[in-house]
Every structure is written in structure tokens, then in C-alpha cells.
Scaffold this motif. Structure first.
Motif, PDB file in Angstrom:
ATOM      1  N   LEU A 160      56.444 -49.375 -30.000  1.00  0.00           N
ATOM      2  CA  LEU A 160      56.566 -48.187 -30.844  1.00  0.00           C
ATOM      3  C   LEU A 160      55.564 -48.234 -32.002  1.00  0.00           C
ATOM      4  O   LEU A 160      54.966 -47.211 -32.354  1.00  0.00           O
ATOM      5  CB  LEU A 160      58.000 -48.047 -31.364  1.00  0.00           C
ATOM      6  N   MET A 165      62.125 -47.090 -25.125  1.00  0.00           N
ATOM      7  CA  MET A 165      60.916 -46.285 -25.328  1.00  0.00           C
ATOM      8  C   MET A 165      61.202 -44.804 -25.114  1.00  0.00           C
ATOM      9  O   MET A 165      60.773 -43.956 -25.897  1.00  0.00           O
ATOM     10  CB  MET A 165      59.799 -46.759 -24.398  1.00  0.00           C
ATOM     11  N   SER A 185      60.501 -43.105 -28.601  1.00  0.00           N
ATOM     12  CA  SER A 185      59.072 -42.832 -28.698  1.00  0.00           C
ATOM     13  C   SER A 185      58.803 -41.444 -29.271  1.00  0.00           C
ATOM     14  O   SER A 185      59.439 -40.465 -28.875  1.00  0.00           O
ATOM     15  CB  SER A 185      58.427 -42.936 -27.313  1.00  0.00           C
ATOM     16  N   ILE A 237      52.047 -47.403 -30.675  1.00  0.00           N
ATOM     17  CA  ILE A 237      51.818 -45.966 -30.473  1.00  0.00           C
ATOM     18  C   ILE A 237      51.171 -45.382 -31.717  1.00  0.00           C
ATOM     19  O   ILE A 237      50.175 -44.654 -31.629  1.00  0.00           O
ATOM     20  CB  ILE A 237      53.137 -45.232 -30.149  1.00  0.00           C
TER      21      ILE A 237
END
Length: 165
Positions: A95, A128, A132, A98
Motif C-alpha cells: 500500500l 489489497m 488499495s 502504491i
């Protein structure tokens, strides 16, 4: 588009990588980010090798080993990728990647198990999907008879889920 590809050295993570390669070969313009997350050293590891440098070197070597096959697949496909090795809890680290890598999407493997099994295992893929800020594509493993010659799963074996922000 920038795609985060978590790679742990398993065949399942390579199936997801092959899917991303297929997407790029079909015309998707994307930058690929291969990520390997090594778990933090355990108490036992600290007792056996209390030198932080030694533990870091061991984690980096394990991460590089996990990425080797993925690198080979990308070379064979004529593609490049940014490689990132980090240490920590896999879901939290991914995470964070990202955001730090500016990824627009995640493509990763999923065991495709039951909800009960996922809850008991604390599945990284489930974490996720739920946490996410970008879409997460889960690629399920294909049965040997349902796999194309290139090793790509048929369309029915790919689940595309968009995570809630």
C-alpha cells in the motif's frame, strides 16, 4: 499507467506477471514496477545474527532471488521494469509502494480460495482489494487444461476488482 506487480517468487505471482505482460503486448501503455516485500527479521533471526547489516543483506539476497524469474520473463518479453525491495508487513508495504511509486493499478496473484480460508489466512490479496486506493486486478491460477500455450490464464480465470478508496 503505472502497474505495481508484487512478486514473491511463487508461480502464482508469475502468472500475474504473465498477465501484465500480455496486457502490454496487447497495446496497454504501462510502466511496470516489480515489488518484493521481505518480512521483518524474527526474534530467532535476531538471536542467531544480531548484526543488523547481516540481516539486511540476507533479506536483500532473498528478495533478489525471488525477483530473478520475473526479471527473466520480462527480458524474454522485451520489457523493462523498476524493481523495488522493501521489508515489512506485505500488505502495508505494498500500500505504501502504491503511493511512493505513483502506481495507478496493482496486478497480483490470488489463490481464489473461500472467504473463510481468506479470513483465516489474512490474505494479502484480500487486504489489497479492501484497502488499495487504486484498482487491483487479481489473477487466479488456471488449471493445466485451461492454460494457453503462453501460460496465460483464460479470461474466465481473471477477476478484476476495483478497491474502495
Amino acid at each position: 499507467m503505472k502497474i505495481l506487480l508484487p512478486v514473491d517468487g511463487s508461480e502464482l505471482s508469475l502468472v500475474a506477471l504473465r498477465h501484465a505482460i500480455h496486457l502490454v503486448h496487447q497495446g496497454l501503455r504501462a510502466e511496470l514496477v516489480l515489488a518484493n516485500v521481505q518480512p521483518p527479521a524474527s526474534l530467532y533471526e535476531w538471536m542467531r545474527a544480531p548484526d543488523p547489516r547481516a540481516l539486511t543483506e540476507i533479506a536483500e539476497a532473498a528478495g533478489q532471488h525471488a525477483l530473478q524469474t520475473a526479471e527473466s520473463l520480462l527480458r524474454e518479453a522485451g520489457l523493462d521494469a523498476t524493481e523495488v525491495l522493501v521489508t515489512g508487513d506485505p500488505a502495508h508495504a505494498l500500500l505504501e509502494l502504491i503511493e511512493s511509486e505513483g502506481c495507478d493499478m496493482v496486478v497480483m496473484g490470488s489463490h481464489g480460495g473461500s472467504a473463510l480460508r481468506s479470513a483465516l489466512q489474512g490474505s494479502v490479496s484480500q487486504a489489497m482489494v479492501h484497502n488499495s486506493p487504486v484498482p487491483v486486478t487479481l489473477v487466479k491460477p488456471a488449471e493445466a487444461t485451461e492454460t494457453s500455450p503462453a501460460g496465460l490464464a483464460e479470461a474466465d480465470d481473471v477477476a478484476d476488482e476495483s478497491a474502495d478508496a
